[in-house]
Scaffold this motif. Sequence first.
Motif, PDB file in Angstrom:
ATOM      1  N   SER A 322      18.770   0.403   6.731  1.00 42.64           N
ATOM      2  CA  SER A 322      17.927   1.132   5.771  1.00 42.64           C
ATOM      3  C   SER A 322      16.526   0.566   5.604  1.00 42.64           C
ATOM      4  N   ILE A 323      16.357  -0.703   5.894  1.00 45.13           N
ATOM      5  CA  ILE A 323      15.057  -1.345   5.659  1.00 45.13           C
ATOM      6  C   ILE A 323      14.302  -1.482   6.979  1.00 45.13           C
ATOM      7  N   PHE A 324      13.111  -0.895   6.991  1.00 47.12           N
ATOM      8  CA  PHE A 324      12.316  -0.904   8.223  1.00 47.12           C
ATOM      9  C   PHE A 324      11.570  -2.231   8.379  1.00 47.12           C
ATOM     10  N   GLY A 325      11.465  -2.668   9.608  1.00 45.10           N
ATOM     11  CA  GLY A 325      10.775  -3.929   9.891  1.00 45.10           C
ATOM     12  C   GLY A 325       9.271  -3.733   9.988  1.00 45.10           C
ATOM     13  N   LYS A 326       8.537  -4.832   9.950  1.00 39.46           N
ATOM     14  CA  LYS A 326       7.072  -4.710   9.928  1.00 39.46           C
ATOM     15  C   LYS A 326       6.500  -4.259  11.255  1.00 39.46           C
ATOM     16  N   GLU A 327       7.309  -4.370  12.338  1.00 37.56           N
ATOM     17  CA  GLU A 327       6.821  -3.944  13.647  1.00 37.56           C
ATOM     18  C   GLU A 327       7.062  -2.454  13.876  1.00 37.56           C
ATOM     19  N   GLU A 328       7.892  -1.863  13.068  1.00 39.10           N
ATOM     20  CA  GLU A 328       8.230  -0.459  13.285  1.00 39.10           C
ATOM     21  C   GLU A 328       7.169   0.448  12.686  1.00 39.10           C
ATOM     22  N   SER A 329       7.017   1.637  13.279  1.00 35.29           N
ATOM     23  CA  SER A 329       5.943   2.498  12.772  1.00 35.29           C
ATOM     24  C   SER A 329       6.213   2.874  11.302  1.00 35.29           C
ATOM     25  N   ILE A 330       7.471   3.092  10.956  1.00 37.64           N
ATOM     26  CA  ILE A 330       7.746   3.462   9.552  1.00 37.64           C
ATOM     27  C   ILE A 330       7.608   2.244   8.639  1.00 37.64           C
ATOM     28  N   GLY A 331       7.927   1.067   9.177  1.00 36.73           N
ATOM     29  CA  GLY A 331       7.679  -0.166   8.420  1.00 36.73           C
ATOM     30  C   GLY A 331       6.192  -0.273   8.085  1.00 36.73           C
ATOM     31  N   LYS A 332       5.366   0.088   9.068  1.00 34.96           N
ATOM     32  CA  LYS A 332       3.906   0.043   8.836  1.00 34.96           C
ATOM     33  C   LYS A 332       3.482   1.100   7.816  1.00 34.96           C
ATOM     34  N   MET A 333       4.149   2.266   7.880  1.00 38.50           N
ATOM     35  CA  MET A 333       3.829   3.309   6.887  1.00 38.50           C
ATOM     36  C   MET A 333       4.135   2.795   5.480  1.00 38.50           C
ATOM     37  N   TYR A 334       5.276   2.151   5.333  1.00 35.54           N
ATOM     38  CA  TYR A 334       5.631   1.612   4.015  1.00 35.54           C
ATOM     39  C   TYR A 334       4.629   0.536   3.577  1.00 35.54           C
ATOM     40  N   ASP A 335       4.222  -0.295   4.528  1.00 31.34           N
ATOM     41  CA  ASP A 335       3.226  -1.322   4.173  1.00 31.34           C
ATOM     42  C   ASP A 335       1.939  -0.653   3.691  1.00 31.34           C
ATOM     43  N   SER A 336       1.576   0.424   4.369  1.00 30.15           N
ATOM     44  CA  SER A 336       0.346   1.110   3.989  1.00 30.15           C
ATOM     45  C   SER A 336       0.503   1.775   2.616  1.00 30.15           C
ATOM     46  N   ILE A 337       1.672   2.362   2.365  1.00 33.15           N
ATOM     47  CA  ILE A 337       1.935   2.967   1.046  1.00 33.15           C
ATOM     48  C   ILE A 337       1.862   1.894  -0.040  1.00 33.15           C
ATOM     49  N   ALA A 338       2.433   0.722   0.272  1.00 27.11           N
ATOM     50  CA  ALA A 338       2.426  -0.366  -0.708  1.00 27.11           C
ATOM     51  C   ALA A 338       0.982  -0.781  -1.019  1.00 27.11           C
ATOM     52  N   GLY A 339       0.181  -0.905   0.037  1.00 25.93           N
ATOM     53  CA  GLY A 339      -1.228  -1.271  -0.148  1.00 25.93           C
ATOM     54  C   GLY A 339      -1.949  -0.218  -0.983  1.00 25.93           C
ATOM     55  N   HIS A 340      -1.656   1.020  -0.677  1.00 25.14           N
ATOM     56  CA  HIS A 340      -2.239   2.164  -1.364  1.00 25.14           C
ATOM     57  C   HIS A 340      -1.862   2.129  -2.865  1.00 25.14           C
ATOM     58  N   ALA A 341      -0.586   1.836  -3.118  1.00 29.41           N
ATOM     59  CA  ALA A 341      -0.105   1.797  -4.511  1.00 29.41           C
ATOM     60  C   ALA A 341      -0.793   0.672  -5.276  1.00 29.41           C
ATOM     61  N   VAL A 342      -0.957  -0.466  -4.623  1.00 34.45           N
ATOM     62  CA  VAL A 342      -1.623  -1.606  -5.260  1.00 34.45           C
ATOM     63  C   VAL A 342      -3.053  -1.219  -5.638  1.00 34.45           C
ATOM     64  N   LYS A 343      -3.735  -0.559  -4.703  1.00 34.00           N
ATOM     65  CA  LYS A 343      -5.121  -0.141  -4.965  1.00 34.00           C
ATOM     66  C   LYS A 343      -5.175   0.867  -6.103  1.00 34.00           C
ATOM     67  N   SER A 344      -4.254   1.798  -6.045  1.00 36.12           N
ATOM     68  CA  SER A 344      -4.186   2.841  -7.053  1.00 36.12           C
ATOM     69  C   SER A 344      -3.988   2.214  -8.434  1.00 36.12           C
ATOM     70  N   LEU A 345      -3.185   1.154  -8.476  1.00 36.76           N
ATOM     71  CA  LEU A 345      -2.918   0.452  -9.731  1.00 36.76           C
ATOM     72  C   LEU A 345      -4.178  -0.244 -10.245  1.00 36.76           C
ATOM     73  N   GLU A 346      -4.903  -0.825  -9.318  1.00 41.94           N
ATOM     74  CA  GLU A 346      -6.131  -1.511  -9.734  1.00 41.94           C
ATOM     75  C   GLU A 346      -7.140  -0.525 -10.296  1.00 41.94           C
ATOM     76  N   MET A 347      -7.148   0.667  -9.700  1.00 40.14           N
ATOM     77  CA  MET A 347      -8.083   1.680 -10.190  1.00 40.14           C
ATOM     78  C   MET A 347      -7.694   2.157 -11.579  1.00 40.14           C
ATOM     79  N   VAL A 348      -6.374   2.285 -11.786  1.00 44.11           N
ATOM     80  CA  VAL A 348      -5.878   2.718 -13.091  1.00 44.11           C
ATOM     81  C   VAL A 348      -6.317   1.721 -14.151  1.00 44.11           C
ATOM     82  N   LYS A 349      -6.241   0.442 -13.768  1.00 44.59           N
ATOM     83  CA  LYS A 349      -6.555  -0.628 -14.723  1.00 44.59           C
ATOM     84  C   LYS A 349      -8.030  -0.657 -15.100  1.00 44.59           C
TER      85      LYS A 349
END
Length: 350
Positions: A322-349
């Motif tokens: 169930s958990i994608f690795g960092k080398e996998e394309s979907i793992g990278k998508m999740y990393d990008s979503i996580a980065g996006h969420a972090v940024k979105s949070l900073e903007m909210v703040k």
Amino acid sequence: MSLSEQKIRELLLQVEDPNLHRNITIRNIKVKGDYISLKVALAKTASSEQMEVQQKIVNVLKEAGADSIGLRFEELKEEELSIEDKQKLQPETPSLLSEHSQTKVISIASGKGGVGKSTVSANLAVSLSRLGYKVGLIDADIYGFSIPAIMELEKRPEIKNDKIIPPEKYGVKIMSMAFFSEDNSPVLWRGPMLGKMLNNFFSEVEWGELDYLLMDLPPGTGDVALDVHRLLPSSKEILVTTPHPNAAYVAERAGKMARKAEHEILGVIENMAYYQSIETGKREYVFGRGGGQAIADKFSVPLLGSIPLAQPGEHGESGSTSIFGKEESIGKMYDSIAGHAVKSLEMVKA
Ligand SMILES: Nc1ncnc2c1ncn2[C@@H]1O[C@H](COP(=O)(O)OP(=O)(O)OP(=O)(O)O)[C@@H](O)[C@H]1O
Ligand SMILES: [Mg+2]
């Protein structure tokens, strides 16, 4: 071997309520052949103390020859507690909930079940940890807990100095209702217990310092979701939906509820967005299209990403299903979503 009720009562005299330092209160004992079912009342349930008692009861009875034990807990009623008892039960301030806590709580919600919310929560938590953040993940789905299975977590929490130490996997600290259920007993929680249990996930658990605490909410907009809203006024939310326009319509309800609770919505994740053929690379939109964007537009928040239908391949986190690795394309998508969420949070703040 079958134990008599009398014998069980005798054996359980060895077990103390850790909060009150007196015998546990037994509400109910049923012996059916090899199966013993027990209901016990404690001063504090869903707590490190309950875990202690749980283990002790199982040990004592198994040592005496019991095979199969079903255990249920409830909290002692107000009128069963003396003034001294109540003094022993002074509530601690749950540090993660204090105003000064630096931990950002993100609740992951969906209007309905089966959209992949738990899978997304777990992968997002792992990605945040990969990005270098200290991350906790609470499986707030009381009836349908699934995070330990998704994370393939074999460890259980440990108890140190009356605190629950959450087990860790892929860099993520995990708490789940699953830890409060003995193998062969159903967990039955009644209404008011839900909020209490959730509260204990904050006050009884030694999280250490966390940057992010993710909460996998149960599907829908029921009791638990309401409790989370009440308990965590500063929680942010991420909505998960499938791409089907109807699914998105349902997700809208979860979003409206978040808004009502004045929870900032950070964005939307569309899951099961498409299927991509490995051979031709062609995308097929098997569950329809546009649901994620529609919800994002509805709440004027970003679509944080769209995850296709897939399972981790051989590069998944140590062979996880169930958990994608960092080398996998979907793992990278999740990393990008996580980065996006972090940024979105900073903007909210800001
Ligand atoms: N992108 C995906 N591709 C393929 N399968 C997926 C995907 N996302 C989730 N799944 C699978 O769909 C099923 C449901 O996922 P999950 O349990 O995460 O959903 P949920 O929304 O949390 O469900 P529930 O309402 O039961 O809590 C699981 O078997 C999971 O492995
Ligand atoms: Mg789930």
